[in-house]
Design a protein around this motif. Sequence first.
Motif, PDB file in Angstrom:
ATOM      1  N   MET A 116      20.595  48.616 -35.652  1.00 23.07           N
ATOM      2  CA  MET A 116      19.598  49.588 -35.197  1.00 23.07           C
ATOM      3  C   MET A 116      18.373  48.888 -34.610  1.00 23.07           C
ATOM      4  SD  MET A 116      19.674  52.695 -37.959  1.00 23.07           S
ATOM      5  CE  MET A 116      19.730  51.696 -39.433  1.00 23.07           C
ATOM      6  N   VAL A 117      17.924  47.830 -35.284  1.00 24.76           N
ATOM      7  CA  VAL A 117      16.761  47.094 -34.781  1.00 24.76           C
ATOM      8  C   VAL A 117      17.089  46.452 -33.446  1.00 24.76           C
ATOM      9  CG1 VAL A 117      15.265  45.102 -35.197  1.00 24.76           C
ATOM     10  CG2 VAL A 117      15.717  46.727 -37.033  1.00 24.76           C
ATOM     11  N   SER A 118      18.264  45.888 -33.300  1.00 23.02           N
ATOM     12  CA  SER A 118      18.628  45.239 -32.035  1.00 23.02           C
ATOM     13  C   SER A 118      18.732  46.248 -30.899  1.00 23.02           C
ATOM     14  CB  SER A 118      19.927  44.442 -32.177  1.00 23.02           C
ATOM     15  OG  SER A 118      21.014  45.298 -32.404  1.00 23.02           O
ATOM     16  N   ALA A 119      19.023  47.500 -31.221  1.00 21.37           N
ATOM     17  CA  ALA A 119      19.070  48.531 -30.188  1.00 21.37           C
ATOM     18  C   ALA A 119      17.670  48.940 -29.746  1.00 21.37           C
ATOM     19  CB  ALA A 119      19.831  49.750 -30.699  1.00 21.37           C
ATOM     20  N   ILE A 120      16.669  48.732 -30.599  1.00 19.74           N
ATOM     21  CA  ILE A 120      15.301  49.156 -30.306  1.00 19.74           C
ATOM     22  C   ILE A 120      14.493  48.036 -29.659  1.00 19.74           C
ATOM     23  CG2 ILE A 120      13.129  49.926 -31.350  1.00 19.74           C
ATOM     24  CD1 ILE A 120      14.865  51.220 -33.551  1.00 19.74           C
ATOM     25  N   VAL A 121      14.635  46.830 -30.160  1.00 20.04           N
ATOM     26  CA  VAL A 121      13.793  45.722 -29.703  1.00 20.04           C
ATOM     27  C   VAL A 121      14.580  44.778 -28.810  1.00 20.04           C
ATOM     28  CG1 VAL A 121      12.299  45.834 -31.715  1.00 20.04           C
ATOM     29  CG2 VAL A 121      14.283  44.355 -31.760  1.00 20.04           C
ATOM     30  N   PRO A 122      13.880  44.095 -27.896  1.00 20.10           N
ATOM     31  CA  PRO A 122      14.560  43.196 -26.969  1.00 20.10           C
ATOM     32  C   PRO A 122      14.958  41.864 -27.606  1.00 20.10           C
ATOM     33  CG  PRO A 122      12.218  43.175 -26.550  1.00 20.10           C
ATOM     34  CD  PRO A 122      12.470  44.200 -27.629  1.00 20.10           C
ATOM     35  N   GLY A 123      15.864  41.181 -26.963  1.00 20.47           N
ATOM     36  CA  GLY A 123      16.403  39.850 -27.215  1.00 20.47           C
ATOM     37  C   GLY A 123      15.995  39.081 -28.438  1.00 20.47           C
ATOM     38  N   GLU A 124      14.898  38.326 -28.333  1.00 19.60           N
ATOM     39  CA  GLU A 124      14.514  37.402 -29.397  1.00 19.60           C
ATOM     40  C   GLU A 124      14.229  38.109 -30.709  1.00 19.60           C
ATOM     41  OE1 GLU A 124      10.928  34.329 -30.353  1.00 19.60           O
ATOM     42  OE2 GLU A 124      11.632  34.411 -28.287  1.00 19.60           O
ATOM     43  N   ALA A 125      13.563  39.241 -30.652  1.00 21.39           N
ATOM     44  CA  ALA A 125      13.279  39.991 -31.875  1.00 21.39           C
ATOM     45  C   ALA A 125      14.564  40.480 -32.518  1.00 21.39           C
ATOM     46  CB  ALA A 125      12.342  41.160 -31.574  1.00 21.39           C
ATOM     47  N   ALA A 126      15.543  40.861 -31.700  1.00 25.11           N
ATOM     48  CA  ALA A 126      16.827  41.294 -32.243  1.00 25.11           C
ATOM     49  C   ALA A 126      17.538  40.131 -32.925  1.00 25.11           C
ATOM     50  CB  ALA A 126      17.700  41.880 -31.132  1.00 25.11           C
ATOM     51  N   ASP A 127      17.428  38.941 -32.348  1.00 24.10           N
ATOM     52  CA  ASP A 127      18.023  37.756 -32.973  1.00 24.10           C
ATOM     53  C   ASP A 127      17.357  37.477 -34.318  1.00 24.10           C
ATOM     54  OD1 ASP A 127      19.672  37.470 -30.789  1.00 24.10           O
ATOM     55  OD2 ASP A 127      18.440  35.904 -29.845  1.00 24.10           O
ATOM     56  N   GLN A 128      16.041  37.673 -34.374  1.00 18.37           N
ATOM     57  CA  GLN A 128      15.319  37.476 -35.629  1.00 18.37           C
ATOM     58  C   GLN A 128      15.747  38.509 -36.665  1.00 18.37           C
ATOM     59  OE1 GLN A 128      11.267  37.591 -34.347  1.00 18.37           O
ATOM     60  NE2 GLN A 128      11.255  35.442 -33.736  1.00 18.37           N
ATOM     61  N   ALA A 129      15.988  39.730 -36.225  1.00 18.56           N
ATOM     62  CA  ALA A 129      16.450  40.779 -37.139  1.00 18.56           C
ATOM     63  C   ALA A 129      17.832  40.426 -37.691  1.00 18.56           C
ATOM     64  CB  ALA A 129      16.489  42.126 -36.432  1.00 18.56           C
ATOM     65  N   GLU A 130      18.677  39.882 -36.846  1.00 17.24           N
ATOM     66  CA  GLU A 130      20.016  39.463 -37.293  1.00 17.24           C
ATOM     67  C   GLU A 130      19.909  38.332 -38.314  1.00 17.24           C
ATOM     68  OE1 GLU A 130      24.031  39.780 -37.583  1.00 17.24           O
ATOM     69  OE2 GLU A 130      22.837  41.007 -36.228  1.00 17.24           O
ATOM     70  N   ALA A 131      19.023  37.370 -38.055  1.00 10.15           N
ATOM     71  CA  ALA A 131      18.818  36.263 -38.988  1.00 10.15           C
ATOM     72  C   ALA A 131      18.273  36.773 -40.321  1.00 10.15           C
ATOM     73  CB  ALA A 131      17.873  35.227 -38.386  1.00 10.15           C
ATOM     74  N   LEU A 132      17.344  37.718 -40.261  1.00  9.58           N
ATOM     75  CA  LEU A 132      16.799  38.306 -41.478  1.00  9.58           C
ATOM     76  C   LEU A 132      17.886  39.020 -42.271  1.00  9.58           C
ATOM     77  CD1 LEU A 132      14.394  39.006 -43.272  1.00  9.58           C
ATOM     78  CD2 LEU A 132      14.016  41.012 -41.820  1.00  9.58           C
ATOM     79  N   SER A 133      18.739  39.741 -41.573  1.00  6.56           N
ATOM     80  CA  SER A 133      19.844  40.437 -42.223  1.00  6.56           C
ATOM     81  C   SER A 133      20.763  39.449 -42.935  1.00  6.56           C
ATOM     82  CB  SER A 133      20.621  41.244 -41.187  1.00  6.56           C
ATOM     83  OG  SER A 133      21.795  41.770 -41.741  1.00  6.56           O
ATOM     84  N   SER A 134      21.059  38.342 -42.276  1.00  4.54           N
ATOM     85  CA  SER A 134      21.919  37.318 -42.883  1.00  4.54           C
ATOM     86  C   SER A 134      21.249  36.712 -44.108  1.00  4.54           C
ATOM     87  CB  SER A 134      22.232  36.224 -41.863  1.00  4.54           C
ATOM     88  OG  SER A 134      22.975  36.763 -40.801  1.00  4.54           O
ATOM     89  N   GLY A 135      19.940  36.496 -44.020  1.00  6.51           N
ATOM     90  CA  GLY A 135      19.205  35.950 -45.157  1.00  6.51           C
ATOM     91  C   GLY A 135      19.213  36.886 -46.351  1.00  6.51           C
ATOM     92  N   VAL A 136      19.087  38.172 -46.075  1.00  8.45           N
ATOM     93  CA  VAL A 136      19.127  39.163 -47.149  1.00  8.45           C
ATOM     94  C   VAL A 136      20.491  39.148 -47.829  1.00  8.45           C
ATOM     95  CG1 VAL A 136      19.102  41.646 -47.629  1.00  8.45           C
ATOM     96  CG2 VAL A 136      17.337  40.640 -46.177  1.00  8.45           C
ATOM     97  N   LYS A 137      21.544  39.062 -47.033  1.00 13.38           N
ATOM     98  CA  LYS A 137      22.905  39.024 -47.601  1.00 13.38           C
ATOM     99  C   LYS A 137      23.089  37.796 -48.484  1.00 13.38           C
ATOM    100  CE  LYS A 137      24.916  41.128 -43.579  1.00 13.38           C
ATOM    101  NZ  LYS A 137      25.790  40.883 -42.438  1.00 13.38           N
ATOM    102  N   MET A 138      22.644  36.625 -47.994  1.00 21.39           N
ATOM    103  CA  MET A 138      22.814  35.409 -48.784  1.00 21.39           C
ATOM    104  C   MET A 138      21.983  35.462 -50.061  1.00 21.39           C
ATOM    105  SD  MET A 138      25.137  33.656 -47.536  1.00 21.39           S
ATOM    106  CE  MET A 138      24.957  32.344 -48.702  1.00 21.39           C
ATOM    107  N   GLY A 139      20.789  36.042 -49.983  1.00 21.53           N
ATOM    108  CA  GLY A 139      19.968  36.196 -51.179  1.00 21.53           C
ATOM    109  C   GLY A 139      20.656  37.057 -52.216  1.00 21.53           C
ATOM    110  N   ALA A 140      21.307  38.112 -51.744  1.00 25.15           N
ATOM    111  CA  ALA A 140      22.030  38.996 -52.661  1.00 25.15           C
ATOM    112  C   ALA A 140      23.210  38.269 -53.296  1.00 25.15           C
ATOM    113  CB  ALA A 140      22.506  40.243 -51.929  1.00 25.15           C
ATOM    114  N   VAL A 141      23.868  37.436 -52.526  1.00 24.80           N
ATOM    115  CA  VAL A 141      24.999  36.661 -53.074  1.00 24.80           C
ATOM    116  C   VAL A 141      24.511  35.718 -54.166  1.00 24.80           C
ATOM    117  CG1 VAL A 141      26.669  34.834 -52.529  1.00 24.80           C
ATOM    118  CG2 VAL A 141      26.458  36.810 -51.019  1.00 24.80           C
ATOM    119  N   TRP A 142      23.431  34.967 -53.881  1.00 27.78           N
ATOM    120  CA  TRP A 142      22.935  34.011 -54.880  1.00 27.78           C
ATOM    121  C   TRP A 142      22.377  34.721 -56.103  1.00 27.78           C
ATOM    122  CZ3 TRP A 142      25.221  29.787 -54.685  1.00 27.78           C
ATOM    123  CH2 TRP A 142      25.543  29.183 -53.475  1.00 27.78           C
TER     124      TRP A 142
END
Length: 69
Positions: free
Chosen positions: A10-36
């Motif tokens: 949803m964030v990548s659909a709203i914000v352009p390029g670099e910010a969307a990449d940052q949102a994807e990285a944040l999402s991955s970080g949240v997933k890894m935090g939940a795993v640990w």
Amino acid sequence: MSAEEDLARMVSAIVPGEAADQAEALSSGVKMGAVWAGVYRGLTQNGVPATVALEVVRTAVRAMLQPGK
């Protein structure tokens, strides 16, 4: 699809390029935090002392984040 993936999409659909990449990285970080957090919880629920469980998680995360090893 997980809630984190939905949010990143949803964030990548709203914000352009670099910010969307940052949102994807944040999402991955949240997933890894939940795993640990799950690893820590599993260890402590199975009788491992909290300090030892924390050290196990800390060591594993450090090993995972070291480039080239």
